[in-house]
Design an enzyme around this catalytic site. Structure first.
Site, short mmCIF file in Angstrom:
data_model
loop_
_atom_site.label_atom_id
_atom_site.label_comp_id
_atom_site.label_asym_id
_atom_site.label_seq_id
_atom_site.Cartn_x
_atom_site.Cartn_y
_atom_site.Cartn_z
N THR A 32 6.69 -6.19 6.63
CA THR A 32 7.69 -5.80 5.65
C THR A 32 7.74 -4.28 5.50
O THR A 32 6.81 -3.57 5.83
CB THR A 32 7.41 -6.41 4.27
OG1 THR A 32 6.35 -5.70 3.62
CG2 THR A 32 7.03 -7.89 4.38
N ASP A 57 11.02 -3.50 -0.78
CA ASP A 57 10.64 -2.28 -1.51
C ASP A 57 9.63 -2.72 -2.56
O ASP A 57 10.01 -3.36 -3.55
CB ASP A 57 11.86 -1.64 -2.15
CG ASP A 57 11.51 -0.40 -2.97
OD1 ASP A 57 10.31 -0.05 -3.06
OD2 ASP A 57 12.44 0.23 -3.52
N ASN A 84 -0.40 -2.27 1.71
CA ASN A 84 -0.59 -0.99 2.39
C ASN A 84 0.46 0.05 2.02
O ASN A 84 0.20 1.25 2.15
CB ASN A 84 -0.57 -1.24 3.91
CG ASN A 84 -0.48 0.03 4.71
OD1 ASN A 84 -1.44 0.79 4.79
ND2 ASN A 84 0.68 0.29 5.30
N SER A 135 -6.78 1.09 -0.61
CA SER A 135 -6.96 2.16 -1.58
C SER A 135 -7.14 3.46 -0.80
O SER A 135 -6.36 3.76 0.10
CB SER A 135 -8.17 1.85 -2.48
OG SER A 135 -8.43 2.90 -3.38
N TYR A 149 -2.01 10.83 -7.14
CA TYR A 149 -2.40 9.91 -6.08
C TYR A 149 -3.74 9.25 -6.40
O TYR A 149 -3.90 8.04 -6.26
CB TYR A 149 -2.48 10.67 -4.75
CG TYR A 149 -2.73 9.80 -3.54
CD1 TYR A 149 -1.69 9.06 -2.98
CD2 TYR A 149 -3.99 9.75 -2.95
CE1 TYR A 149 -1.91 8.27 -1.86
CE2 TYR A 149 -4.22 8.95 -1.83
CZ TYR A 149 -3.18 8.22 -1.29
OH TYR A 149 -3.40 7.43 -0.19
N LYS A 153 -4.71 5.24 -7.08
CA LYS A 153 -5.72 4.55 -6.27
C LYS A 153 -6.90 4.09 -7.13
O LYS A 153 -7.45 3.01 -6.89
CB LYS A 153 -6.19 5.46 -5.13
CG LYS A 153 -5.13 5.75 -4.10
CD LYS A 153 -4.57 4.48 -3.45
CE LYS A 153 -3.62 4.76 -2.31
NZ LYS A 153 -3.08 3.53 -1.70
N THR A 184 -2.31 8.81 10.17
CA THR A 184 -1.13 8.08 9.73
C THR A 184 -0.05 9.11 9.37
O THR A 184 -0.24 10.32 9.53
CB THR A 184 -1.44 7.22 8.49
OG1 THR A 184 -1.66 8.09 7.36
CG2 THR A 184 -2.68 6.37 8.72
#
Length: 278
Positions: A32, A57, A84, A135, A149, A153, A184
Protein backbone atom coordinates in the site's frame (compact mmCIF):
# COMPACT_ATOMS: atom_id res chain seq x y z
CA UNK A 1 1.91 -22.10 5.79
CA UNK A 2 2.52 -18.98 3.75
CA UNK A 3 1.72 -15.65 5.38
CA UNK A 4 -0.22 -12.66 4.17
CA UNK A 5 1.59 -9.35 4.71
CA UNK A 6 -0.01 -5.90 4.73
CA UNK A 7 2.68 -3.24 4.31
CA UNK A 8 2.21 0.53 4.48
CA UNK A 9 4.61 2.85 2.73
CA UNK A 10 5.61 0.09 0.31
CA UNK A 11 6.80 2.45 -2.42
CA UNK A 12 10.40 2.65 -1.27
CA UNK A 13 12.93 1.91 1.45
CA UNK A 14 12.11 -0.58 4.17
CA UNK A 15 8.52 -1.02 2.97
CA UNK A 16 9.46 -2.00 -0.59
CA UNK A 17 12.33 -4.18 0.64
CA UNK A 18 10.03 -6.02 3.07
CA UNK A 19 7.50 -6.66 0.32
CA UNK A 20 10.26 -8.20 -1.81
CA UNK A 21 11.60 -10.31 1.06
CA UNK A 22 8.14 -11.64 1.93
CA UNK A 23 7.44 -12.55 -1.70
CA UNK A 24 10.84 -14.25 -1.95
CA UNK A 25 9.88 -16.32 1.11
CA UNK A 26 6.78 -17.55 -0.72
CA UNK A 27 4.33 -15.29 1.13
CA UNK A 28 1.61 -13.04 -0.23
CA UNK A 29 1.75 -9.27 0.05
CA UNK A 30 -0.70 -6.37 0.08
CA UNK A 31 1.49 -3.38 -0.80
CA UNK A 32 0.00 0.00 0.00
CA UNK A 33 0.90 3.63 -0.40
CA UNK A 34 -0.55 7.07 -0.79
CA UNK A 35 0.91 7.24 -4.33
CA UNK A 36 -0.03 3.86 -5.77
CA UNK A 37 1.84 4.47 -9.03
CA UNK A 38 5.04 4.83 -7.00
CA UNK A 39 4.35 1.53 -5.24
CA UNK A 40 3.69 -0.24 -8.54
CA UNK A 41 6.91 1.14 -10.03
CA UNK A 42 8.92 0.06 -6.99
CA UNK A 43 7.64 -3.54 -7.22
CA UNK A 44 6.91 -3.90 -10.94
CA UNK A 45 9.48 -6.65 -11.42
CA UNK A 46 7.96 -8.88 -8.70
CA UNK A 47 4.30 -8.34 -9.59
CA UNK A 48 2.17 -11.47 -9.80
CA UNK A 49 -0.71 -13.31 -8.23
CA UNK A 50 0.87 -13.09 -4.77
CA UNK A 51 1.05 -9.27 -4.83
CA UNK A 52 -1.91 -6.91 -4.56
CA UNK A 53 -1.75 -3.11 -4.59
CA UNK A 54 -4.09 -1.00 -2.44
CA UNK A 55 -4.18 2.79 -2.30
CA UNK A 56 -3.85 4.04 1.28
CA UNK A 57 -3.10 7.33 2.99
CA UNK A 58 -2.49 6.19 6.57
CA UNK A 59 -3.20 9.68 7.90
CA UNK A 60 -6.80 9.36 6.69
CA UNK A 61 -8.66 7.23 9.25
CA UNK A 62 -11.53 6.67 6.83
CA UNK A 63 -9.22 4.67 4.54
CA UNK A 64 -7.91 2.27 7.20
CA UNK A 65 -10.72 -0.28 7.44
CA UNK A 66 -11.55 -0.31 3.70
CA UNK A 67 -7.89 -1.08 2.94
CA UNK A 68 -7.93 -3.98 5.40
CA UNK A 69 -11.21 -5.19 3.89
CA UNK A 70 -9.58 -5.12 0.44
CA UNK A 71 -6.74 -7.29 1.75
CA UNK A 72 -9.22 -9.80 3.18
CA UNK A 73 -11.08 -9.95 -0.13
CA UNK A 74 -7.82 -10.61 -1.93
CA UNK A 75 -6.21 -13.19 0.35
CA UNK A 76 -8.70 -14.10 3.09
CA UNK A 77 -6.54 -13.16 6.08
CA UNK A 78 -3.76 -10.88 7.35
CA UNK A 79 -0.90 -12.47 9.26
CA UNK A 80 1.58 -9.59 9.41
CA UNK A 81 0.90 -5.85 9.45
CA UNK A 82 3.98 -3.69 8.85
CA UNK A 83 3.41 -0.06 9.80
CA UNK A 84 6.20 1.58 7.83
CA UNK A 85 4.74 4.73 6.26
CA UNK A 86 6.21 7.98 7.53
CA UNK A 87 8.43 10.96 6.80
CA UNK A 88 10.85 13.26 8.58
CA UNK A 89 10.37 16.83 9.78
CA UNK A 90 13.59 18.42 10.97
CA UNK A 91 14.46 21.70 12.62
CA UNK A 92 14.66 23.42 15.98
CA UNK A 93 11.49 22.86 17.97
CA UNK A 94 10.76 26.58 18.35
CA UNK A 95 10.91 27.00 14.59
CA UNK A 96 8.43 24.24 13.79
CA UNK A 97 4.84 25.34 13.32
CA UNK A 98 2.01 23.60 15.11
CA UNK A 99 0.49 22.69 11.75
CA UNK A 100 3.75 21.04 10.62
CA UNK A 101 3.97 19.01 13.82
CA UNK A 102 0.33 17.96 13.66
CA UNK A 103 0.73 16.81 10.05
CA UNK A 104 3.76 14.70 10.96
CA UNK A 105 1.98 13.19 13.98
CA UNK A 106 -1.02 12.39 11.76
CA UNK A 107 1.13 10.19 9.52
CA UNK A 108 3.86 8.87 11.82
CA UNK A 109 1.71 8.16 14.88
CA UNK A 110 -2.01 8.32 14.14
CA UNK A 111 -1.42 6.36 10.95
CA UNK A 112 0.00 3.52 13.04
CA UNK A 113 -2.89 3.76 15.46
CA UNK A 114 -5.53 3.71 12.70
CA UNK A 115 -4.03 0.64 11.05
CA UNK A 116 -3.66 -1.25 14.33
CA UNK A 117 -7.27 -0.50 15.22
CA UNK A 118 -8.40 -1.71 11.78
CA UNK A 119 -6.40 -4.95 11.76
CA UNK A 120 -6.82 -6.12 15.35
CA UNK A 121 -10.40 -7.43 14.91
CA UNK A 122 -9.14 -9.57 12.00
CA UNK A 123 -6.22 -10.94 14.00
CA UNK A 124 -8.35 -11.55 17.11
CA UNK A 125 -10.77 -13.59 14.99
CA UNK A 126 -7.82 -15.57 13.61
CA UNK A 127 -6.31 -15.87 17.11
CA UNK A 128 -2.96 -15.07 15.53
CA UNK A 129 -1.01 -12.23 13.99
CA UNK A 130 2.10 -10.10 14.04
CA UNK A 131 2.19 -6.31 14.03
CA UNK A 132 5.58 -4.84 13.16
CA UNK A 133 5.74 -1.13 13.91
CA UNK A 134 8.72 0.59 12.32
CA UNK A 135 9.88 3.06 14.95
CA UNK A 136 13.41 4.45 14.95
CA UNK A 137 16.57 4.98 16.90
CA UNK A 138 14.85 8.34 17.42
CA UNK A 139 12.12 6.49 19.31
CA UNK A 140 14.63 5.63 22.03
CA UNK A 141 17.06 8.56 22.08
CA UNK A 142 16.36 12.25 21.45
CA UNK A 143 18.31 14.10 18.75
CA UNK A 144 18.82 17.74 17.88
CA UNK A 145 16.36 19.01 15.23
CA UNK A 146 14.21 15.88 15.69
CA UNK A 147 11.73 16.94 18.37
CA UNK A 148 8.60 16.29 16.30
CA UNK A 149 9.91 13.11 14.70
CA UNK A 150 11.16 11.76 18.04
CA UNK A 151 7.86 12.63 19.72
CA UNK A 152 5.95 10.60 17.13
CA UNK A 153 8.30 7.63 17.37
CA UNK A 154 8.33 7.68 21.18
CA UNK A 155 4.52 7.62 20.98
CA UNK A 156 4.66 4.59 18.69
CA UNK A 157 6.89 2.87 21.25
CA UNK A 158 4.43 3.53 24.08
CA UNK A 159 1.41 2.48 22.05
CA UNK A 160 3.11 -0.73 20.95
CA UNK A 161 4.30 -1.69 24.43
CA UNK A 162 0.89 -1.10 25.98
CA UNK A 163 -1.27 -2.79 23.36
CA UNK A 164 1.10 -5.78 23.29
CA UNK A 165 -0.07 -6.72 26.80
CA UNK A 166 -3.73 -6.45 25.78
CA UNK A 167 -3.61 -8.60 22.66
CA UNK A 168 -1.05 -11.26 23.56
CA UNK A 169 -3.80 -13.58 24.96
CA UNK A 170 -5.22 -13.73 21.42
CA UNK A 171 -1.98 -14.96 19.84
CA UNK A 172 -1.04 -11.51 18.56
CA UNK A 173 2.52 -10.26 18.96
CA UNK A 174 3.62 -6.64 18.51
CA UNK A 175 7.21 -5.92 17.55
CA UNK A 176 8.69 -2.43 17.59
CA UNK A 177 11.64 -2.07 15.23
CA UNK A 178 14.18 0.66 15.96
CA UNK A 179 16.39 1.12 12.90
CA UNK A 180 19.52 3.23 12.89
CA UNK A 181 20.56 4.94 9.66
CA UNK A 182 19.37 2.96 6.62
CA UNK A 183 19.65 3.85 2.95
CA UNK A 184 16.03 4.89 2.47
CA UNK A 185 14.39 8.04 1.08
CA UNK A 186 13.73 9.45 4.56
CA UNK A 187 16.33 12.21 4.11
CA UNK A 188 15.96 12.54 0.34
CA UNK A 189 15.58 16.20 -0.66
CA UNK A 190 12.02 15.80 -1.97
CA UNK A 191 10.83 13.84 1.08
CA UNK A 192 12.44 15.41 4.14
CA UNK A 193 10.76 18.54 5.43
CA UNK A 194 12.71 21.25 7.24
CA UNK A 195 11.70 24.13 9.48
CA UNK A 196 12.22 27.63 8.23
CA UNK A 197 15.05 29.20 10.26
CA UNK A 198 13.64 32.32 11.84
CA UNK A 199 15.14 32.71 15.35
CA UNK A 200 18.43 34.57 15.51
CA UNK A 201 19.76 32.64 18.52
CA UNK A 202 19.80 29.44 16.45
CA UNK A 203 21.27 31.04 13.32
CA UNK A 204 24.93 30.52 14.26
CA UNK A 205 24.81 26.75 13.79
CA UNK A 206 23.19 27.04 10.38
CA UNK A 207 19.98 25.43 9.13
CA UNK A 208 19.09 21.86 10.10
CA UNK A 209 19.26 20.83 6.45
CA UNK A 210 23.02 21.44 6.44
CA UNK A 211 23.45 18.89 9.24
CA UNK A 212 21.10 16.15 8.05
CA UNK A 213 21.05 16.20 4.24
CA UNK A 214 24.61 14.92 4.02
CA UNK A 215 23.57 11.59 5.52
CA UNK A 216 21.32 10.76 2.56
CA UNK A 217 22.80 7.95 0.50
CA UNK A 218 25.67 7.40 2.93
CA UNK A 219 23.77 5.42 5.59
CA UNK A 220 25.34 2.05 6.39
CA UNK A 221 22.10 0.13 6.89
CA UNK A 222 20.82 -2.01 4.00
CA UNK A 223 16.98 -2.13 3.80
CA UNK A 224 17.11 -5.50 1.99
CA UNK A 225 19.05 -7.10 4.83
CA UNK A 226 16.68 -5.62 7.40
CA UNK A 227 13.74 -6.95 5.39
CA UNK A 228 15.17 -10.47 5.50
CA UNK A 229 15.47 -10.17 9.28
CA UNK A 230 11.87 -8.96 9.56
CA UNK A 231 10.69 -12.05 7.68
CA UNK A 232 12.59 -14.19 10.20
CA UNK A 233 11.14 -12.26 13.15
CA UNK A 234 7.59 -12.58 11.79
CA UNK A 235 8.04 -16.35 11.80
CA UNK A 236 9.20 -16.58 15.41
CA UNK A 237 6.85 -18.04 18.03
CA UNK A 238 8.20 -15.52 20.54
CA UNK A 239 9.57 -12.54 18.64
CA UNK A 240 11.30 -9.69 20.48
CA UNK A 241 9.04 -6.87 21.57
CA UNK A 242 11.78 -4.43 20.66
CA UNK A 243 14.36 -4.96 17.93
CA UNK A 244 17.25 -2.52 17.51
CA UNK A 245 18.30 -2.72 13.85
CA UNK A 246 21.85 -1.87 12.85
CA UNK A 247 25.19 -1.79 14.64
CA UNK A 248 25.07 2.01 14.62
CA UNK A 249 21.75 1.93 16.49
CA UNK A 250 23.10 -0.56 19.03
CA UNK A 251 26.14 1.65 19.60
CA UNK A 252 23.85 4.54 20.55
CA UNK A 253 20.99 2.77 22.32
CA UNK A 254 23.01 0.58 24.69
CA UNK A 255 25.04 3.37 26.37
CA UNK A 256 21.98 5.64 26.41
CA UNK A 257 19.93 3.04 28.31
CA UNK A 258 22.86 2.29 30.63
CA UNK A 259 23.25 6.00 31.40
CA UNK A 260 19.52 6.29 32.05
CA UNK A 261 19.67 3.38 34.49
CA UNK A 262 22.75 4.83 36.18
CA UNK A 263 21.01 8.17 36.67
CA UNK A 264 17.89 6.42 38.00
CA UNK A 265 19.92 4.52 40.58
CA UNK A 266 21.90 7.62 41.55
CA UNK A 267 18.66 9.28 42.61
CA UNK A 268 16.99 6.20 44.08
CA UNK A 269 16.90 7.73 47.57
CA UNK A 270 15.06 10.77 46.24
CA UNK A 271 12.60 8.48 44.48
CA UNK A 272 11.96 6.56 47.69
CA UNK A 273 11.56 9.78 49.67
CA UNK A 274 8.32 10.48 47.81
CA UNK A 275 6.66 7.44 49.41
CA UNK A 276 4.18 8.37 52.08
CA UNK A 277 2.95 6.51 55.18
CA UNK A 278 -0.16 4.37 54.89
Amino acid sequence: MSKVWFITGAGSGIGAATARAALKAGDRVVATGRNLDKVRRALHDVAGDNLVFVQLDVANEAQAKPSIDAAIRAFGRIDVLVNNAGYSLLGNFEELSTAEIEQLIATNFYGVMYMMRAVLPVMRKQRSGRIINISSLAGVVGFKHCAAYCAAKFAVEGLSASVAHEVEPFGIKIITVEPGFFRTDLLEAHNAKYARSSIEDYAAEGPAENMWSGYHGAQQGDPARLADVLVKIAGMDNPPRQFVAGSDALAVVQPALEARLEELLAHADLSKSTDGPF
